[in-house]
Design a protein around this motif. Structure first.
Motif, short mmCIF file in Angstrom:
data_model
loop_
_atom_site.label_atom_id
_atom_site.label_comp_id
_atom_site.label_asym_id
_atom_site.label_seq_id
_atom_site.Cartn_x
_atom_site.Cartn_y
_atom_site.Cartn_z
N ASN A 108 6.64 -2.80 -7.31
CA ASN A 108 6.96 -2.26 -7.07
C ASN A 108 7.11 -1.40 -5.64
O ASN A 108 7.90 -0.75 -5.30
CB ASN A 108 7.25 -0.56 -8.36
CG ASN A 108 6.07 -0.19 -8.32
OD1 ASN A 108 5.23 -1.05 -7.92
ND2 ASN A 108 5.99 1.27 -9.26
N THR A 109 6.44 -2.04 -5.27
CA THR A 109 6.16 -2.06 -3.65
C THR A 109 7.57 -2.28 -3.22
O THR A 109 7.98 -3.19 -3.01
CB THR A 109 4.94 -2.72 -3.28
OG1 THR A 109 5.23 -3.83 -2.94
CG2 THR A 109 3.85 -1.84 -3.35
N PRO A 110 8.08 -1.54 -1.92
CA PRO A 110 8.90 -2.08 -1.09
C PRO A 110 9.12 -3.72 -0.34
O PRO A 110 10.09 -4.08 -0.72
CB PRO A 110 9.41 -1.45 0.16
CG PRO A 110 8.51 0.05 -0.29
CD PRO A 110 7.17 -0.66 -1.69
N THR A 111 7.48 -3.90 -0.41
CA THR A 111 7.52 -5.46 0.73
C THR A 111 8.22 -6.31 -1.01
O THR A 111 8.86 -7.13 -0.47
CB THR A 111 6.17 -5.67 1.18
OG1 THR A 111 5.94 -4.73 2.24
CG2 THR A 111 6.09 -6.77 1.12
N THR A 112 7.69 -6.15 -1.87
CA THR A 112 7.69 -6.89 -2.75
C THR A 112 8.91 -7.03 -3.05
O THR A 112 9.77 -8.18 -3.49
CB THR A 112 7.27 -7.04 -4.03
OG1 THR A 112 5.50 -7.26 -3.97
CG2 THR A 112 7.51 -7.72 -5.55
N LYS A 113 9.88 -5.88 -3.27
CA LYS A 113 11.41 -5.93 -3.64
C LYS A 113 12.45 -6.75 -3.19
O LYS A 113 13.35 -6.84 -3.29
CB LYS A 113 12.02 -4.51 -4.19
CG LYS A 113 11.56 -3.63 -5.32
CD LYS A 113 11.69 -2.42 -5.06
CE LYS A 113 10.48 -0.85 -6.16
NZ LYS A 113 11.27 -0.13 -6.46
N GLU A 114 11.58 -6.22 -1.29
CA GLU A 114 12.84 -6.59 -0.98
C GLU A 114 13.06 -8.13 -0.55
O GLU A 114 13.92 -9.34 -0.28
CB GLU A 114 12.25 -6.32 0.58
CG GLU A 114 12.83 -6.51 1.90
CD GLU A 114 14.74 -6.38 1.74
OE1 GLU A 114 15.66 -6.60 2.73
OE2 GLU A 114 15.27 -5.09 0.93
N TYR A 115 11.32 -8.67 -0.87
CA TYR A 115 10.83 -10.07 -0.54
C TYR A 115 11.65 -10.91 -1.66
O TYR A 115 12.98 -12.47 -1.87
CB TYR A 115 9.52 -10.62 -0.81
CG TYR A 115 9.43 -11.85 -1.09
CD1 TYR A 115 9.84 -13.25 -0.34
CD2 TYR A 115 9.49 -12.21 -2.22
CE1 TYR A 115 9.65 -14.39 -1.28
CE2 TYR A 115 8.47 -13.67 -2.98
CZ TYR A 115 9.14 -14.37 -1.99
OH TYR A 115 8.80 -15.90 -2.40
#
Length: 128
Positions: A108-115
């Motif tokens: 649920n981190t922004p980095t993971t979600k965006e990727y």
């Protein structure tokens, strides 16, 4: 034993880097998606090894090389596959964060979600 693992890690990376850059947008997008899928597996190996130099050599450098194959955003003919370009750029940041978190980066981190969002949209563009 650690060096044997690095050698195994290097083998799958040699073929994508030695291939000539693709000039057609869809071919480059397909190459990028395959590269990302391969690198996700290699990232897990790099995390287990835990060596920052191995991470740089076997994850970071090849990812930068793949990102460099893409023309500037907005280049004619590449618009349909821009999410693939973003996905490889996002993978670089995601891989760095995963490595720092020793593979425990929450989904649920922004980095993971965006990727993951850009990777899904890249897959969808290739199916269209």
């Amino acid at each position: 034993m650690k060096y044997l693992s690095l050698a195994v890690l290097a083998l799958p990376l040699s073929s994508p880097l030695m291939a000539a850059p693709k000039s057609k947008p869809k071919a480059l997008a397909q190459e990028t998606l395959q590269f990302i899928n391969d690198m996700e597996a290699n990232l897990q190996i790099a995390i287990r090894i835990g060596d920052k130099y191995a991470f740089y050599d076997y994850i970071e450098k090849p990812t930068l090389a793949m990102a460099d194959k893409w023309p500037a955003v907005g280049s004619k003919g590449y618009d349909d596959y821009v999410r693939c370009q973003f996905a490889v750029q996002d993978f670089r940041v995601y891989a760095q964060d995963q490595f720092k978190a020793k593979g425990m980066l929450p989904k649920n981190t922004p980095t993971t979600k965006e990727y993951l969002r850009n990777k899904r949209e890249c897959q969808a563009a290739l199916k269209a």
